[in-house]
Design a protein around this motif. Structure first.
Motif, PDB file in Angstrom:
ATOM      1  N   ARG A  84       0.849  -1.186   0.000  1.00 53.81           N
ATOM      2  CA  ARG A  84       0.000   0.000   0.000  1.00 53.81           C
ATOM      3  C   ARG A  84       0.886   1.238   0.000  1.00 53.81           C
ATOM      4  NH1 ARG A  84      -3.738  -1.150   2.828  1.00 53.81           N
ATOM      5  NH2 ARG A  84      -3.201  -3.308   3.243  1.00 53.81           N
ATOM      6  N   ARG A  85       0.293   2.333  -0.369  1.00 47.93           N
ATOM      7  CA  ARG A  85       1.046   3.583  -0.420  1.00 47.93           C
ATOM      8  C   ARG A  85       1.473   4.001   0.979  1.00 47.93           C
ATOM      9  NH1 ARG A  85      -3.339   4.723  -3.600  1.00 47.93           N
ATOM     10  NH2 ARG A  85      -4.233   6.071  -1.995  1.00 47.93           N
ATOM     11  N   ARG A  86       2.604   4.709   1.035  1.00 46.80           N
ATOM     12  CA  ARG A  86       3.032   5.274   2.311  1.00 46.80           C
ATOM     13  C   ARG A  86       1.979   6.256   2.785  1.00 46.80           C
ATOM     14  NH1 ARG A  86       8.328   4.456   3.598  1.00 46.80           N
ATOM     15  NH2 ARG A  86       8.241   6.222   5.029  1.00 46.80           N
ATOM     16  N   PRO A  87       1.735   6.342   4.105  1.00 48.11           N
ATOM     17  CA  PRO A  87       0.660   7.203   4.599  1.00 48.11           C
ATOM     18  C   PRO A  87       0.877   8.685   4.343  1.00 48.11           C
ATOM     19  CG  PRO A  87       2.001   6.374   6.413  1.00 48.11           C
ATOM     20  CD  PRO A  87       2.441   5.636   5.185  1.00 48.11           C
ATOM     21  N   GLY A  88       2.106   9.121   4.050  1.00 49.98           N
ATOM     22  CA  GLY A  88       2.341  10.531   3.820  1.00 49.98           C
ATOM     23  C   GLY A  88       2.273  11.367   5.079  1.00 49.98           C
ATOM     24  N   ARG A  89       2.390  10.746   6.221  1.00 50.82           N
ATOM     25  CA  ARG A  89       2.354  11.453   7.497  1.00 50.82           C
ATOM     26  C   ARG A  89       3.027  10.586   8.541  1.00 50.82           C
ATOM     27  NH1 ARG A  89      -2.201   9.772  10.841  1.00 50.82           N
ATOM     28  NH2 ARG A  89      -3.252   8.025   9.839  1.00 50.82           N
ATOM     29  N   PHE A  90       3.496  11.215   9.595  1.00 46.84           N
ATOM     30  CA  PHE A  90       4.057  10.462  10.712  1.00 46.84           C
ATOM     31  C   PHE A  90       2.921   9.873  11.549  1.00 46.84           C
ATOM     32  CE2 PHE A  90       7.615  13.604  10.159  1.00 46.84           C
ATOM     33  CZ  PHE A  90       8.557  12.666   9.750  1.00 46.84           C
ATOM     34  N   PHE A 368      16.482   8.886  15.617  1.00 46.18           N
ATOM     35  CA  PHE A 368      15.308   9.359  14.892  1.00 46.18           C
ATOM     36  C   PHE A 368      14.470   8.158  14.473  1.00 46.18           C
ATOM     37  CE2 PHE A 368      13.500  10.731  10.637  1.00 46.18           C
ATOM     38  CZ  PHE A 368      12.418  11.376  11.199  1.00 46.18           C
ATOM     39  N   CYS A 369      13.216   8.114  14.907  1.00 46.29           N
ATOM     40  CA  CYS A 369      12.276   7.070  14.499  1.00 46.29           C
ATOM     41  C   CYS A 369      11.532   7.574  13.265  1.00 46.29           C
ATOM     42  CB  CYS A 369      11.294   6.756  15.625  1.00 46.29           C
ATOM     43  SG  CYS A 369      12.052   5.983  17.070  1.00 46.29           S
ATOM     44  N   GLU A 370      11.867   7.023  12.109  1.00 42.84           N
ATOM     45  CA  GLU A 370      11.452   7.608  10.841  1.00 42.84           C
ATOM     46  C   GLU A 370       9.968   7.467  10.543  1.00 42.84           C
ATOM     47  OE1 GLU A 370      12.636   4.118   7.733  1.00 42.84           O
ATOM     48  OE2 GLU A 370      14.265   5.043   8.859  1.00 42.84           O
ATOM     49  N   LYS A 371       9.285   6.454  11.091  1.00 40.35           N
ATOM     50  CA  LYS A 371       7.876   6.272  10.776  1.00 40.35           C
ATOM     51  C   LYS A 371       6.963   7.046  11.726  1.00 40.35           C
ATOM     52  CE  LYS A 371       6.639   2.153   9.449  1.00 40.35           C
ATOM     53  NZ  LYS A 371       6.403   0.689   9.481  1.00 40.35           N
ATOM     54  N   LEU A 394      11.198  14.547  20.909  1.00 36.85           N
ATOM     55  CA  LEU A 394      10.531  15.596  20.147  1.00 36.85           C
ATOM     56  C   LEU A 394       9.621  14.957  19.113  1.00 36.85           C
ATOM     57  CD1 LEU A 394      10.130  18.472  18.859  1.00 36.85           C
ATOM     58  CD2 LEU A 394      12.206  17.995  17.530  1.00 36.85           C
ATOM     59  N   ASN A 395       8.346  15.341  19.107  1.00 35.36           N
ATOM     60  CA  ASN A 395       7.405  14.936  18.069  1.00 35.36           C
ATOM     61  C   ASN A 395       7.503  15.960  16.937  1.00 35.36           C
ATOM     62  OD1 ASN A 395       5.003  14.755  16.453  1.00 35.36           O
ATOM     63  ND2 ASN A 395       4.022  13.599  18.089  1.00 35.36           N
ATOM     64  N   ILE A 396       8.055  15.557  15.801  1.00 37.90           N
ATOM     65  CA  ILE A 396       8.300  16.502  14.703  1.00 37.90           C
ATOM     66  C   ILE A 396       6.997  17.100  14.194  1.00 37.90           C
ATOM     67  CG2 ILE A 396       9.038  16.657  12.299  1.00 37.90           C
ATOM     68  CD1 ILE A 396      11.315  14.871  12.909  1.00 37.90           C
ATOM     69  N   LYS A 397       5.936  16.307  14.149  1.00 36.79           N
ATOM     70  CA  LYS A 397       4.674  16.792  13.604  1.00 36.79           C
ATOM     71  C   LYS A 397       4.070  17.882  14.488  1.00 36.79           C
ATOM     72  CE  LYS A 397       0.042  15.289  12.233  1.00 36.79           C
ATOM     73  NZ  LYS A 397      -0.881  14.132  12.115  1.00 36.79           N
ATOM     74  N   THR A 398       4.012  17.641  15.800  1.00 29.48           N
ATOM     75  CA  THR A 398       3.385  18.603  16.711  1.00 29.48           C
ATOM     76  C   THR A 398       4.371  19.579  17.318  1.00 29.48           C
ATOM     77  OG1 THR A 398       3.658  17.140  18.639  1.00 29.48           O
ATOM     78  CG2 THR A 398       1.660  16.873  17.303  1.00 29.48           C
ATOM     79  N   ARG A 399       5.683  19.277  17.210  1.00 32.66           N
ATOM     80  CA  ARG A 399       6.757  20.074  17.796  1.00 32.66           C
ATOM     81  C   ARG A 399       6.696  20.106  19.324  1.00 32.66           C
ATOM     82  NH1 ARG A 399       8.433  25.004  13.793  1.00 32.66           N
ATOM     83  NH2 ARG A 399       8.251  23.846  11.831  1.00 32.66           N
ATOM     84  N   VAL A 400       6.089  19.099  19.902  1.00 34.00           N
ATOM     85  CA  VAL A 400       5.997  18.978  21.358  1.00 34.00           C
ATOM     86  C   VAL A 400       7.198  18.190  21.862  1.00 34.00           C
ATOM     87  CG1 VAL A 400       4.681  18.001  23.278  1.00 34.00           C
ATOM     88  CG2 VAL A 400       3.501  19.153  21.397  1.00 34.00           C
ATOM     89  N   VAL A 401       7.821  18.676  22.947  1.00 32.02           N
ATOM     90  CA  VAL A 401       8.966  18.016  23.571  1.00 32.02           C
ATOM     91  C   VAL A 401       8.545  17.482  24.939  1.00 32.02           C
ATOM     92  CG1 VAL A 401      11.304  18.310  24.473  1.00 32.02           C
ATOM     93  CG2 VAL A 401      10.623  19.477  22.369  1.00 32.02           C
ATOM     94  N   ASP A 402       8.817  16.199  25.201  1.00 35.23           N
ATOM     95  CA  ASP A 402       8.518  15.583  26.493  1.00 35.23           C
ATOM     96  C   ASP A 402       9.796  15.033  27.105  1.00 35.23           C
ATOM     97  OD1 ASP A 402       5.670  15.916  26.518  1.00 35.23           O
ATOM     98  OD2 ASP A 402       5.538  14.311  25.022  1.00 35.23           O
ATOM     99  N   LYS A 403       9.941  15.203  28.424  1.00 35.13           N
ATOM    100  CA  LYS A 403      11.081  14.608  29.129  1.00 35.13           C
ATOM    101  C   LYS A 403      10.736  13.177  29.500  1.00 35.13           C
ATOM    102  CE  LYS A 403      12.337  15.851  33.348  1.00 35.13           C
ATOM    103  NZ  LYS A 403      12.959  16.629  34.452  1.00 35.13           N
ATOM    104  N   LEU A 404      11.677  12.244  29.246  1.00 33.15           N
ATOM    105  CA  LEU A 404      11.439  10.832  29.503  1.00 33.15           C
ATOM    106  C   LEU A 404      12.053  10.363  30.821  1.00 33.15           C
ATOM    107  CD1 LEU A 404      12.010   9.282  25.955  1.00 33.15           C
ATOM    108  CD2 LEU A 404       9.891  10.086  26.995  1.00 33.15           C
ATOM    109  N   VAL A 405      13.314  10.714  31.065  1.00 37.25           N
ATOM    110  CA  VAL A 405      14.003  10.192  32.239  1.00 37.25           C
ATOM    111  C   VAL A 405      15.176  11.110  32.567  1.00 37.25           C
ATOM    112  CG1 VAL A 405      15.518   8.709  30.859  1.00 37.25           C
ATOM    113  CG2 VAL A 405      15.026   8.096  33.238  1.00 37.25           C
ATOM    114  N   SER A 406      15.557  11.149  33.870  1.00 45.16           N
ATOM    115  CA  SER A 406      16.679  11.964  34.334  1.00 45.16           C
ATOM    116  C   SER A 406      17.708  11.085  35.018  1.00 45.16           C
ATOM    117  CB  SER A 406      16.195  13.047  35.314  1.00 45.16           C
ATOM    118  OG  SER A 406      15.255  13.896  34.707  1.00 45.16           O
ATOM    119  N   HIS A 407      18.983  11.561  35.017  1.00 44.78           N
ATOM    120  CA  HIS A 407      20.074  10.855  35.674  1.00 44.78           C
ATOM    121  C   HIS A 407      21.028  11.858  36.301  1.00 44.78           C
ATOM    122  CE1 HIS A 407      20.184   6.477  35.273  1.00 44.78           C
ATOM    123  NE2 HIS A 407      19.593   6.598  34.095  1.00 44.78           N
ATOM    124  N   ASP A 408      21.565  11.500  37.474  1.00 35.35           N
ATOM    125  CA  ASP A 408      22.711  12.246  37.985  1.00 35.35           C
ATOM    126  C   ASP A 408      23.904  11.866  37.136  1.00 35.35           C
ATOM    127  OD1 ASP A 408      21.311  13.483  39.998  1.00 35.35           O
ATOM    128  OD2 ASP A 408      21.655  11.856  41.417  1.00 35.35           O
TER     129      ASP A 408
END
Length: 440
Positions: A84-90, A368-371, A394-408
């Motif tokens: 099938r065709r690529r969805p053309g979107r993330f 970078f997760c391409e799909k 970073l979600n490229i489509k929405t430009r929203v950044v979320d923190k996942l985990v922290s370390h000393d």
């Protein structure tokens, strides 16, 4: 083409092992599922299957109603055999998180969205897939694409007998490939894995959704060689010489996980400041320069990732040198796309400083997760008395950044990072589970 190697390991079938896939905990017996008001109990007929196989975007199809979602998820494996065709979107929900390897078996860190959809991911590691100690402290992930991981099982750094496995954590399937030892052994290499999702939409006889092809390139005396393993054939191919361009041992050891484009016909590996391009049909190669800085931005060539745009175009993700001045504090991520007309033709700039600590002093792109369009990156913040390191997505489509985990930061906590996203079949199969999941 050189003659086939005489070693019996080159033609032996892989050792497939079943384990505890991440989707297995969500499976339910359909006969025990409570009937919903919109479910008339009608089975998915052959006529309906034909209609669904012609739908280019099954994700949107499944989002139409709960019944269609359950029908698509129940027949995911069959439906995904149809090109099938690529969805053309993330498709953002494909991104689940990243594997991080420190002193023990690579452990998984999920995104917040993945944790809510798949409870228990926070406790997962590769060792949970099988019970026989296959993955120990020396195992390293060397590639991650379309729901599959390629893992180097060699116990010693200089062991020339290459021992690889390909596994799907969502399905819990592990393929231990025939070892390449003796004359077939190799040192530095680059690899990537192709799946059924990479096939061209014009394919007449599509492979099974579980199909994979592992591609290796490595250095021999004076030239670059290639060979591959196909799950359909169950054996390694003959080694063959790559023509035109080559990568030396030093550059080979610096390559990132390969990107597959043009319907599975081309593979791109990033190595320092260049892209090594290999045609899988002709085994001809080329070396292409990376995009240079533009519009006054100074982008770090070493802080670069490769990927594909939703339309299948090669793109580069880079981060600029940060401006830490209080009056003009900027952190820029640039996405440059390669088109058919020109290499690195268009660019997009994304500012992320508003989502980062005020005392951030260093940023490193990790994956970078391409799909799904997810970019994982780490930061170092604080002062010399107390440094901390965080991982963001970073979600490229929405430009929203979320923190996942922290370390000393008493050491480098992000030595080996590999992002992970689901393949199309696993994603469609998960749409109806758990039953309380919200509509997409």
């Amino acid at each position: 083409m050189p003659p086939a190697p005489s070693s019996s390991s080159a033609v032996a079938a892989a050792d497939p092992r079943g384990g505890r896939g991440w989707l297995s905990a969500l499976r339910r017996d359909p006969s025990k599922r409570a009937r919903r008001a919109d479910d008339d109990g009608t089975p998915l007929t052959d006529e309906l299957l034909v209609i669904f196989t012609g739908v280019p975007d099954l994700v949107r199809c499944a989002a139409t109603c709960r019944r269609w979602r359950r029908l698509v998820s129940a027949e995911a494996s069959f439906l995904c055999r149809t090109p099938r065709r690529r969805p053309g979107r993330f498709i953002a929900p494909l991104a689940l998180g990243f594997f991080n390897h420190q002193m023990d078996v690579p452990r998984f860190v999920p995104t917040a969205d993945a944790s809510s959809r798949f409870p228990g991911l926070l406790q997962q590691s590769l060792s949970t897939l099988v019970d026989d100690g296959l993955f120990d402290g020396s195992s390293q992930i060397v590639a991650s694409r379309n729901g599959l991981l390629v893992i180097d099982l060699r116990g010693r750094k200089h062991d020339r007998a290459l021992k690889l496995c390909v596994c799907n954590p969502m399905a819990g399937v592990v393929h231990v490939l025939p070892h390449l030892g003796g004359k077939d052994g190799l040192g530095h290499y680059a690899c990537t894995v192709l799946t059924a999702d990479d096939r061209d939409e014009k394919t007449i006889d599509p492979p099974q959704s579980s199909y994979f092809r592992l591609v290796l390139v490595y250095t021999r005396r004076g030239f670059t060689a290639s060979r591959s393993y196909s799950s359909e054939e169950g054996s390694w191919s003959e080694w063959a010489k790559v023509t035109n361009a080559r990568l030396g041992k030093k550059l080979m050891g610096l390559t990132h996980s390969g990107v597959v484009g043009r319907g599975g016909r081309l593979v791109y590996w990033l190595s320092k400041n260049v892209v090594f391009v290999l045609s899988l049909e002709t085994l001809q190669s080329a070396v292409v320069s990376m995009p240079r800085s533009g519009n006054g931005q100074k982008f770090d060539m070493a802080n670069t990732l490769l990927g594909l745009s939703p339309n299948g175009m090669l793109c580069a993700i880079q981060i600029g040198h940060m401006s830490l001045k209080p009056a003009n504090r900027r952190v820029t991520i640039r996405i440059t796309t390669c088109t058919d007309r020109c290499w690195w033709d268009t660019e997009e700039l994304i500012q992320v400083e508003q989502s980062l600590p005020a005392d951030v002093g260093n940023i490193r792109l990790q994956w970078f997760c391409e799909k799904s369009g997810a970019v994982f990156f780490s930061t170092i913040s604080g002062d010399s008395d107390h440094l901390g390191s965080e991982m963001y997505v970073l979600n490229i489509k929405t430009r929203v950044v979320d923190k996942l985990v922290s370390h000393d930061r008493n050491s480098n906590p992000w030595g080996y990072v590999h992002g992970y996203e689901m393949d199309q079949t696993a994603y469609l199969a998960s749409l109806a589970e758990p039953e309380g999941m919200e509509d997409m």
